[in-house]
Write an enzyme that holds these catalytic residues in place. Structure first.
Site, short mmCIF file in Angstrom:
data_model
loop_
_atom_site.label_atom_id
_atom_site.label_comp_id
_atom_site.label_asym_id
_atom_site.label_seq_id
_atom_site.Cartn_x
_atom_site.Cartn_y
_atom_site.Cartn_z
N ASP A 84 2.69 1.54 -0.68
CA ASP A 84 1.26 1.86 -0.58
C ASP A 84 1.04 3.25 0.01
O ASP A 84 -0.07 3.78 -0.02
CB ASP A 84 0.58 0.85 0.36
CG ASP A 84 -0.35 -0.09 -0.38
OD1 ASP A 84 -0.82 0.29 -1.45
OD2 ASP A 84 -0.59 -1.18 0.15
N GLN B 224 -1.28 -6.81 0.91
CA GLN B 224 -2.60 -6.67 0.28
C GLN B 224 -3.69 -6.60 1.36
O GLN B 224 -3.72 -7.41 2.29
CB GLN B 224 -2.84 -7.86 -0.66
CG GLN B 224 -4.11 -7.79 -1.47
CD GLN B 224 -4.14 -6.65 -2.50
OE1 GLN B 224 -3.10 -6.26 -3.03
NE2 GLN B 224 -5.31 -6.11 -2.74
N LYS C 12 -0.40 -7.45 -10.22
CA LYS C 12 0.77 -6.67 -9.76
C LYS C 12 2.06 -7.38 -10.16
O LYS C 12 2.99 -6.76 -10.66
CB LYS C 12 0.71 -6.45 -8.24
CG LYS C 12 -0.29 -5.37 -7.85
CD LYS C 12 -0.60 -5.37 -6.36
CE LYS C 12 -1.74 -4.41 -6.08
NZ LYS C 12 -2.33 -4.55 -4.74
N1 GUN Z 1 -6.71 -3.56 -1.53
C1 GUN Z 1 -7.45 -2.79 -2.37
N2 GUN Z 1 -6.73 -1.73 -2.78
C2 GUN Z 1 -5.52 -1.82 -2.19
C3 GUN Z 1 -4.35 -1.02 -2.24
O1 GUN Z 1 -4.26 0.02 -2.91
N3 GUN Z 1 -3.31 -1.46 -1.49
C4 GUN Z 1 -3.38 -2.58 -0.74
N4 GUN Z 1 -2.32 -2.93 -0.02
N5 GUN Z 1 -4.45 -3.35 -0.68
C5 GUN Z 1 -5.51 -2.97 -1.41
#
Ligand code: GUN
Length: 302
Positions: free
Chosen positions: A123, A100, A56
């Site tokens: 998100d 996350q 990211k």
């Molecule tokens: N962990 C796995 N996929 C995601 C996601 O799309 N967002 C977040 N915050 N954590 C994740």
């Protein structure tokens, strides 16, 4: 007759979207002297999460955005995380905040997510954004479901009137995806691991989306000939010799012989999720600075 589905190249489609986002970000910097910023919070040392967070940060930089990564030890308390989120809510350089998941077991993830400013919730998981989605209002949408709809539209064009079957009912994917597909005028069924006669339910799908987290649960014989199959699953399995391999929720080798279109794992939905996160960050920056996103990106294309 032996057939072979067309592979939906999520990697290429995501690269194209990232290029569009980069152009928009550069234009925004020139015109308004604004650089969108994404803050990512990682608690603990989960190996898969570390890879996602690193990706990211890298992709943010490549798209011309700022990224701020906050790594906290696994034993960090809830109050400390809430305090960080409050600081990020107030930080002018931060347009988007992502915590996350999964969080360590002693943390109430809902409490953390609901502390995020809904207009910075890239998100799309805040209860306000879930409510906005279900009631047809503007808001930030969860990235993976948006990526799935983009891939389906790329393969099939207009989705109107299609029978869409989603296998999986998570807050992160299944439930928001059902609403997004309703918005596309699909007839939507949400199935899950306890659905009776799951094979028959899947066989009714023109568009079959697997997001159940069970490796290769969905067999090729469950896929209607010519259907479009989108596989959200990312399951790490032992490949022998101490190596791990990624497989989806769909048995690819059999499904590819029946489907009309299919996404691979890896290289299907995964790359779209991060591209959509960048798009949400750009969207949040526009909201934050009261700028129309449509003046930077052709929203009919995405
Ligand atoms: N962990 C796995 N996929 C995601 C996601 O799309 N967002 C977040 N915050 N954590 C994740």
């Amino acid at each position: 007759m032996s057939r072979q589905a067309r592979i939906i190249d999520g990697k290429a489609i995501a690269a194209d979207l990232r290029a569009t986002i980069k152009t928009a970000t550069e234009k925004m910097a020139r015109k308004h002297d604004i650089q969108p910023g994404l803050a990512v919070v990682l608690v603990g040392e989960d190996p898969a999460s570390q890879v996602y967070v690193r990706n990211k940060g890298r992709q943010c930089a490549e798209a011309g955005m700022k990224s701020f990564t906050h790594r906290l030890p696994a034993e960090t308390g809830e109050e400390q995380i809430l305090e960080l989120v409050e600081n990020l809510n107030r930080a002018p350089a931060v347009d988007g905040i992502l915590v996350q998941l999964p969080l360590p077991g002693h943390i109430d993830a809902n409490r953390i997510i609901d502390a995020i400013d809904p207009d910075k919730d890239v998100d799309g998981l805040h209860v306000i954004n879930a409510g906005r989605l279900i009631s047809g209002r503007e808001g930030l949408r969860p990235c993976t479901p948006v990526g799935c709809v983009m891939l389906a539209r790329h393969a099939l064009g207009d989705l109107q009137g299609l029978n869409a079957v989603i296998v999986g009912r998570s807050n992160l994917v299944g439930k928001p995806l059902a609403q997004l597909l309703l918005n596309e005028n699909c007839t939507v069924t949400i199935a899950h691991s306890r659905t009776r006669h799951l094979n028959q339910v899947c066989h009714g799908a023109d568009l079959l989306i697997a997001a159940v987290g069970v490796p290769e649960l969905i067999k090729g014989s469950w896929v209607r000939p010519g259907a479009c199959v989108i596989d959200v699953g990312i399951n790490r399995v032992d490949a022998g010799g101490g190596k791990m391999r990624l497989i989806g929720d769909v048995e690819f080798d059999t499904a590819v012989k029946t489907a009309g279109f299919i996404t691979p794992v890896p290289g299907g939905v995964g790359p779209m999720t991060i591209a959509c996160l960048l798009l949400n960050t750009l969207r949040a920056a526009c909201t934050h600075h009261d700028i129309a996103l449509a003046s930077y990106i052709d929203l009919t294309r995405i």
